[in-house]
Design a protein around this motif. Structure first.
Motif, PDB file in Angstrom:
ATOM      1  N   PRO B 108       0.803  -1.227   0.000  1.00 37.25           N
ATOM      2  CA  PRO B 108       0.000   0.000   0.000  1.00 37.25           C
ATOM      3  C   PRO B 108       0.835   1.276   0.000  1.00 37.25           C
ATOM      4  CG  PRO B 108      -0.083  -1.090   2.155  1.00 37.25           C
ATOM      5  CD  PRO B 108       0.618  -2.027   1.210  1.00 37.25           C
ATOM      6  N   TYR B 151      -1.589   5.166  -6.003  1.00 39.10           N
ATOM      7  CA  TYR B 151      -1.416   4.176  -4.941  1.00 39.10           C
ATOM      8  C   TYR B 151      -2.529   3.131  -5.025  1.00 39.10           C
ATOM      9  CZ  TYR B 151       2.252   6.967  -2.891  1.00 39.10           C
ATOM     10  OH  TYR B 151       3.438   7.616  -2.686  1.00 39.10           O
ATOM     11  N   HIS B 153      -4.774   2.038  -3.032  1.00 36.09           N
ATOM     12  CA  HIS B 153      -6.111   2.333  -2.518  1.00 36.09           C
ATOM     13  C   HIS B 153      -6.944   3.186  -3.461  1.00 36.09           C
ATOM     14  CE1 HIS B 153      -5.695   6.583  -1.296  1.00 36.09           C
ATOM     15  NE2 HIS B 153      -4.413   6.277  -1.163  1.00 36.09           N
TER      16      HIS B 153
END
Ligand SMILES: Nc1ncnc2c1ncn2[C@@H]1O[C@H](COP(=O)(O)OP(=O)(O)OP(=O)(O)O)[C@@H](O)[C@H]1O
Ligand SMILES: Nc1ncnc2c1ncn2[C@@H]1O[C@H](COP(=O)(O)OP(=O)(O)OP(=O)(O)O)[C@@H](O)[C@H]1O
Ligand SMILES: [Mg+2]
Ligand SMILES: [Mg+2]
Lengths: 281, 301
Positions: B108, B151, B153
């Protein structure tokens, strides 16, 4: 349709997080007549579980809030009745089977302990009472109803000692303890192998038929819809976009979204799914 | 035999056992997760491994990847025995893997570009060319080049799985092991990812080992299948043949259990006899058949 056992009307739910309010259900209508088998199908995040939680009174408010609608059960609005009245219905006359057998069973108590406790609280809410012995009798009775071959042994077991399929049966048995008229199943058997899943779906179907229950089956799997329901609601981004008799839905879906969903399912015949037309990522 | 017909991957008599410990932490025996498994995958082919939970599918994948050491047997790639080199750099250049969970397989804290760069660095891909290669890989999996700066997410499940595929393809492997690559995705997203894998396979002449418990998907994607039951392959062959004329009772039970959406598919499901009014478990069905066999053909003495 006032004759439906469960009737959801114009239900809208929103979630407020970090000061932002997002609509999650928008004007949902859904009917489950007594003794019927209804499915609610949709992709991940479409609002199936939020619908179920709204019906069962399991939404955490806040962050959730119900901005409009009624949920009639047996003609009475669950959303305006007193908490006491509602608790008499949920978990007793309206019951549910959860998706994940392991996380909904307590590892440190035997099945008999957990089931008796559930029954004790259900009885208390209904102003009934039973002796411990009578409770145990009822526990063994429902374990037998879910075709558990050795109810006594299962009752004495801890969850870890049972297979995934047996645990799912225990959860169904728990839901049957206080003789519900409505059973809501949120993705039962998804965590199981296809062979075990097929057994659980057949069990649910048989039980619903034998006991004359109404079943609301919540799933993302169109095969499960066809296998377990007579009537189906298709949900997309919090809206019911189509409803139809199950056979009609598969024969001639009326809405493009439903069609694209059906077309995306890989077939056992080897026929290739057609790709949804909307733009790539 | 020309190169096209010769198998890219051959698994010969592969065995993997794991120790089992008792409550006091001492060794109480072993479990045989992979029990004398043999199969081969032709170059450019898609071999599907089906079987219920715990049947040994992921263990076979991890053995091929060199993440586990075999207890016995050999793994051959292009005819070379690679059992001793499993897990080395030379090996990972040829064999890559895509895992089930698109979320947890990406770090992450790294951008998508940094994640894809990891295998490039490990294989000393020229630093100056890395940016170009990353854009090229993103384009291959049909993602915009500016995704390199994002990223995990910020991506949907399907997009993350495309990134995982791009990362697996970074070192231009010959064999890609796909362990339930779409089981966390919605069907519409799954259809697109499978379509992508199919076209990449053709374009780059990839060979796939495809693991899934979704038999309809396997019927669509694999050209050969092996059905695993408790660590053994009980039936294998061309996908169409195994699905249309399953011979082993376990295969029949598996296919009979698939929930389907049309009458044509229903007609393809073998009829399984109910035992005590219920769909039998695999153990029960196989035990019943075994007892029938022994009573039908009494042993002569
Ligand atoms: N506690 C919460 N706070 C904020 N948003 C939430 C919360 N619970 C659910 N949501 C949002 O509500 C929407 C509907 O979620 P829901 O869980 O009902 O989906 P679902 O149809 O059950 O999906 P799945 O098939 O993945 O179970 C999603 O966009 C989700 O992100
Ligand atoms: N590291 C390990 N130590 C001990 N036993 C293991 C280990 N890894 C796997 N096993 C056992 O080996 C068997 C096969 O497991 P494996 O993960 O290969 O199954 P699978 O077919 O991939 O199942 P699933 O469909 O659930 O992913 C199981 O009995 C498992 O418990
Ligand atoms: Mg849900
Ligand atoms: Mg696995």
């Amino acid at each position: 349709m006032s004759e439906a056992l469960l009737s959801v009307r114009d239900l809208s739910v929103e979630f407020t997080t970090y000061g932002r309010t997002l609509p999650v259900l928008r004007g949902v209508n859904l009917d489950v007549p007594a003794r019927s088998h209804v499915a609610l199908v949709g992709e991940s995040g479409s609002g199936k579980t939020v619908t179920m939680k709204s019906i069962m009174g399991l939404l955490h408010m806040p962050p959730a809030s119900i901005s409009s609608g009624t949920i009639l059960y047996d003609g009475r609005d669950l959303l305006t009745m007193s908490r006491r009245e509602r608790l008499k219905l949920t978990g007793t006359d309206m019951s549910m089977v959860f998706q994940d057998p392991m996380s909904s069973l307590n590892p440190v108590f035997t099945i008999a302990d957990q089931m008796s406790t559930i029954l004790k609280y259900a009885d208390r809410r209904l102003g009934r009472s039973r002796s411990g012995r009578e409770r145990m009798q009822r526990v063994l009775e429902v374990l037998a109803q879910v075709r558990m071959r050795e109810p006594e042994r299962v009752a004495r077991s801890y969850p870890i000692m049972l297979s995934g399929g047996m645990r799912q049966r225990v959860l169904i048995a728990m839901a049957l303890l206080s003789e519900p008229r409505l059973l809501i199943a949120d993705e039962p058997g998804t965590a199981l192998d296809v062979t075990t899943q097929a057994q659980i779906l057949k069990l649910l179907k048989d039980l619903v038929e034998e006991r004359g229950l109404a079943l609301l089956m919540i799933t993302h799997n169109l095969g499960v819809v066809r296998e377990t329901s007579d009537y189906v609601y298709v949900m997309h981004k919090g809206v019911v976009v189509e409803e139809a008799k199950t056979a009609d839905l598969f024969a001639s879906p009326k809405v493009d979204y439903t069609r694209s969903l059906i077309d995306a399912v890989p077939r056992l015949t080897g026929a290739r799914p057609t790709l949804p037309v909307e733009a790539a990522p | 035999m020309n190169a096209r017909q010769s198998p890219l991957l051959e698994i010969v008599d592969l065995v993997k056992t794991f120790p089992v410990y008792n409550a006091f932490g001492s060794r109480a025996g072993e479990v045989t997760a992979v029990d004398h498994v043999s199969f081969s995958i032709r170059r450019g082919g898609v071999y599907g491994l089906a079987g219920e939970s715990g049947s040994g599918k992921s263990t076979i994948a991890r053995l091929i990847m060199g993440l586990l050491t075999p207890t016995g047997g050999d793994v051959l790639l292009s005819g070379n025995n690679i059992t001793g080199t499993l897990g080395t750099r030379a090996h990972s250049r040829q064999v890559q893997m895509v895992f089930q969970n698109p979320g947890s397989s990406l770090n992450p804290r790294r951008t998508i570009g940094q994640s894809i760069a990891v295998p490039l660095e490990a294989h000393s891909h020229p630093r100056a060319d890395r940016r170009r290669r990353i854009s090229e890989l993103l384009e291959m999996v049909q993602l915009p080049a500016n995704f390199a700066e994002r990223y995990p997410h910020e991506l949907s499940g399907g997009q993350k799985q495309r990134v995982a595929i791009a990362r697996a393809l970074a070192v231009a492997p010959q064999l890609v092991v796909l362990d339930e690559p779409t089981s966390a995705l919605d069907v519409s997203v799954q259809a697109k990812v499978i379509d992508l894998l199919t076209s990449l396979g053709r374009q780059l002449d990839l060979t796939y080992l495809f693991i899934s418990h979704d038999l309809s998907l396997m019927r669509n994607f694999a050209d050969e299948v092996g059905v695993l039951y408790r660590g053994r392959i009980v039936e294998s062959g061309p996908t169409a043949k195994v699905f249309e004329h399953p011979e082993h009772d376990y295969t029949r039970l598996l296919i009979a259990s698939v929930p389907v959406i049309s009458a044509e598919e229903e007609a393809l499901r073998p009829k399984i006899p109910l035992i005590d009014g219920e769909i039998p478990t695999a153990e029960k069905l196989l035990a019943l058949r075994e007892s029938q066999r022994t009573t039908e053909v009494p042993k002569r003495t």
